[in-house]
Design a protein around this motif. Sequence first.
Motif, mmCIF file in Angstrom:
data_model
loop_
_atom_site.group_PDB
_atom_site.id
_atom_site.type_symbol
_atom_site.label_atom_id
_atom_site.label_comp_id
_atom_site.label_asym_id
_atom_site.label_seq_id
_atom_site.Cartn_x
_atom_site.Cartn_y
_atom_site.Cartn_z
ATOM 1 N N THR A 1 13.759 -152.387 59.500
ATOM 2 C CA THR A 1 13.277 -151.054 59.147
ATOM 3 C C THR A 1 13.126 -150.236 60.413
ATOM 4 O OG1 THR A 1 12.097 -151.933 57.230
ATOM 5 C CG2 THR A 1 11.401 -149.778 58.024
ATOM 6 N N GLU A 2 13.581 -148.990 60.354
ATOM 7 C CA GLU A 2 13.477 -148.082 61.496
ATOM 8 C C GLU A 2 12.785 -146.798 61.073
ATOM 9 O OE1 GLU A 2 17.275 -147.133 63.197
ATOM 10 O OE2 GLU A 2 17.820 -149.236 63.448
ATOM 11 N N VAL A 3 11.758 -146.423 61.811
ATOM 12 C CA VAL A 3 11.109 -145.127 61.629
ATOM 13 C C VAL A 3 11.187 -144.425 62.981
ATOM 14 C CG1 VAL A 3 8.953 -143.928 61.115
ATOM 15 C CG2 VAL A 3 9.564 -145.985 59.825
ATOM 16 N N PRO A 4 11.756 -143.213 63.023
ATOM 17 C CA PRO A 4 11.854 -142.508 64.297
ATOM 18 C C PRO A 4 10.484 -142.378 64.971
ATOM 19 C CG PRO A 4 13.141 -141.376 62.636
ATOM 20 C CD PRO A 4 12.351 -142.438 61.928
ATOM 21 N N HIS A 5 10.485 -142.519 66.271
ATOM 22 C CA HIS A 5 9.245 -142.458 67.057
ATOM 23 C C HIS A 5 8.445 -141.187 66.746
ATOM 24 C CE1 HIS A 5 6.475 -143.119 70.320
ATOM 25 N NE2 HIS A 5 6.732 -141.906 70.777
ATOM 26 N N GLU A 6 9.147 -140.095 66.511
ATOM 27 C CA GLU A 6 8.481 -138.814 66.241
ATOM 28 C C GLU A 6 7.650 -138.857 64.954
ATOM 29 O OE1 GLU A 6 12.267 -138.121 68.496
ATOM 30 O OE2 GLU A 6 11.752 -139.209 66.674
ATOM 31 N N LEU A 7 7.963 -139.794 64.076
ATOM 32 C CA LEU A 7 7.282 -139.890 62.781
ATOM 33 C C LEU A 7 6.283 -141.034 62.723
ATOM 34 C CD1 LEU A 7 10.408 -139.359 60.498
ATOM 35 C CD2 LEU A 7 8.774 -137.642 61.296
ATOM 36 N N SER A 8 6.143 -141.737 63.815
ATOM 37 C CA SER A 8 5.251 -142.895 63.858
ATOM 38 C C SER A 8 3.822 -142.507 63.486
ATOM 39 C CB SER A 8 5.277 -143.494 65.271
ATOM 40 O OG SER A 8 4.470 -144.631 65.330
ATOM 41 N N GLY A 9 3.157 -143.374 62.716
ATOM 42 C CA GLY A 9 1.763 -143.164 62.359
ATOM 43 C C GLY A 9 1.520 -142.167 61.237
ATOM 44 N N GLN A 10 2.583 -141.733 60.557
ATOM 45 C CA GLN A 10 2.444 -140.746 59.486
ATOM 46 C C GLN A 10 2.626 -141.345 58.093
ATOM 47 O OE1 GLN A 10 4.734 -137.141 60.216
ATOM 48 N NE2 GLN A 10 4.620 -137.485 62.423
ATOM 49 N N GLY A 11 2.749 -142.656 58.005
ATOM 50 C CA GLY A 11 2.919 -143.306 56.710
ATOM 51 C C GLY A 11 4.338 -143.265 56.170
ATOM 52 N N ILE A 12 5.277 -142.856 56.998
ATOM 53 C CA ILE A 12 6.672 -142.738 56.555
ATOM 54 C C ILE A 12 7.241 -144.112 56.205
ATOM 55 C CG2 ILE A 12 9.010 -142.000 57.204
ATOM 56 C CD1 ILE A 12 7.004 -139.683 56.838
ATOM 57 N N GLY A 13 6.984 -145.086 57.037
ATOM 58 C CA GLY A 13 7.488 -146.436 56.778
ATOM 59 C C GLY A 13 6.953 -146.994 55.472
ATOM 60 N N SER A 14 5.685 -146.747 55.194
ATOM 61 C CA SER A 14 5.086 -147.220 53.940
ATOM 62 C C SER A 14 5.705 -146.526 52.738
ATOM 63 C CB SER A 14 3.574 -147.004 53.956
ATOM 64 O OG SER A 14 2.980 -147.854 54.914
ATOM 65 N N ARG A 15 5.955 -145.232 52.845
ATOM 66 C CA ARG A 15 6.606 -144.512 51.743
ATOM 67 C C ARG A 15 8.024 -145.034 51.509
ATOM 68 N NH1 ARG A 15 5.239 -138.428 53.318
ATOM 69 N NH2 ARG A 15 3.560 -139.202 54.601
ATOM 70 N N LEU A 16 8.713 -145.316 52.609
ATOM 71 C CA LEU A 16 10.061 -145.873 52.510
ATOM 72 C C LEU A 16 10.023 -147.236 51.830
ATOM 73 C CD1 LEU A 16 13.100 -145.957 53.226
ATOM 74 C CD2 LEU A 16 12.418 -146.828 55.479
ATOM 75 N N ALA A 17 9.137 -148.110 52.288
ATOM 76 C CA ALA A 17 9.036 -149.453 51.708
ATOM 77 C C ALA A 17 8.677 -149.379 50.225
ATOM 78 C CB ALA A 17 8.004 -150.276 52.473
ATOM 79 N N HIS A 18 7.705 -148.561 49.878
ATOM 80 C CA HIS A 18 7.275 -148.433 48.491
ATOM 81 C C HIS A 18 8.432 -147.962 47.606
ATOM 82 C CE1 HIS A 18 5.241 -146.781 44.963
ATOM 83 N NE2 HIS A 18 4.288 -147.666 45.227
ATOM 84 N N GLY A 19 9.114 -146.917 48.031
ATOM 85 C CA GLY A 19 10.231 -146.385 47.252
ATOM 86 C C GLY A 19 11.374 -147.373 47.111
ATOM 87 N N ALA A 20 11.686 -148.077 48.190
ATOM 88 C CA ALA A 20 12.763 -149.066 48.148
ATOM 89 C C ALA A 20 12.396 -150.208 47.202
ATOM 90 C CB ALA A 20 13.045 -149.598 49.552
ATOM 91 N N LEU A 21 11.167 -150.700 47.296
ATOM 92 C CA LEU A 21 10.750 -151.814 46.445
ATOM 93 C C LEU A 21 10.672 -151.416 44.978
ATOM 94 C CD1 LEU A 21 8.127 -153.405 48.831
ATOM 95 C CD2 LEU A 21 10.343 -154.383 48.175
ATOM 96 N N GLU A 22 10.305 -150.184 44.691
ATOM 97 C CA GLU A 22 10.319 -149.713 43.304
ATOM 98 C C GLU A 22 11.748 -149.729 42.755
ATOM 99 O OE1 GLU A 22 8.057 -149.107 41.095
ATOM 100 O OE2 GLU A 22 6.283 -149.195 42.358
ATOM 101 N N GLN A 23 12.718 -149.325 43.563
ATOM 102 C CA GLN A 23 14.111 -149.349 43.127
ATOM 103 C C GLN A 23 14.609 -150.779 42.944
ATOM 104 O OE1 GLN A 23 16.859 -146.521 44.938
ATOM 105 N NE2 GLN A 23 15.096 -145.399 45.744
ATOM 106 N N VAL A 24 14.193 -151.655 43.836
ATOM 107 C CA VAL A 24 14.560 -153.071 43.729
ATOM 108 C C VAL A 24 14.016 -153.643 42.420
ATOM 109 C CG1 VAL A 24 14.086 -155.348 44.730
ATOM 110 C CG2 VAL A 24 14.821 -153.458 46.198
ATOM 111 N N ARG A 25 12.762 -153.338 42.112
ATOM 112 C CA ARG A 25 12.159 -153.813 40.859
ATOM 113 C C ARG A 25 12.950 -153.301 39.648
ATOM 114 N NH1 ARG A 25 7.376 -155.759 40.026
ATOM 115 N NH2 ARG A 25 6.314 -154.759 41.763
ATOM 116 N N ALA A 26 13.313 -152.024 39.667
ATOM 117 C CA ALA A 26 14.049 -151.431 38.560
ATOM 118 C C ALA A 26 15.407 -152.098 38.352
ATOM 119 C CB ALA A 26 14.224 -149.929 38.792
ATOM 120 N N ARG A 27 15.966 -152.641 39.413
ATOM 121 C CA ARG A 27 17.273 -153.311 39.327
ATOM 122 C C ARG A 27 17.142 -154.788 38.977
ATOM 123 N NH1 ARG A 27 19.740 -150.756 44.853
ATOM 124 N NH2 ARG A 27 19.355 -148.601 44.262
#
Length: 91
Positions: free
Chosen positions: A39-65
């Motif tokens: 997983t990569e989150v640009p340094h400029e976005l670090s600490g903003q919860g972007i990685g968590s939003r990405l993980a949550h959205g990806a895992l929801e799609q995985v569950r749906a499949r």
Amino acid sequence: MTDAVTDNPAEHRFELKAGDHLALAYYTLAPGIITFTHTEVPHELSGQGIGSRLAHGALEQVRARGLKVIPKCPFISAFIAKHAEFADLVA
């Protein structure tokens, strides 16, 4: 920024656009299994919860499949450990 996590199968990654940046969760596929490798989150976005939003959205799609997850990526592994609602996805 949009909260829409999209799958980019040609690049084997989930993507979350944030301004001019992309947060990325790379994976490999096998029958019935998705393995998150990095997983990569640009340094400029670090600490903003972007990685968590990405993980949550990806895992929801995985569950749906109906896929099971092998979380080789330390970030995805830690996210699942903190969010019990995704524990059932782990292969």
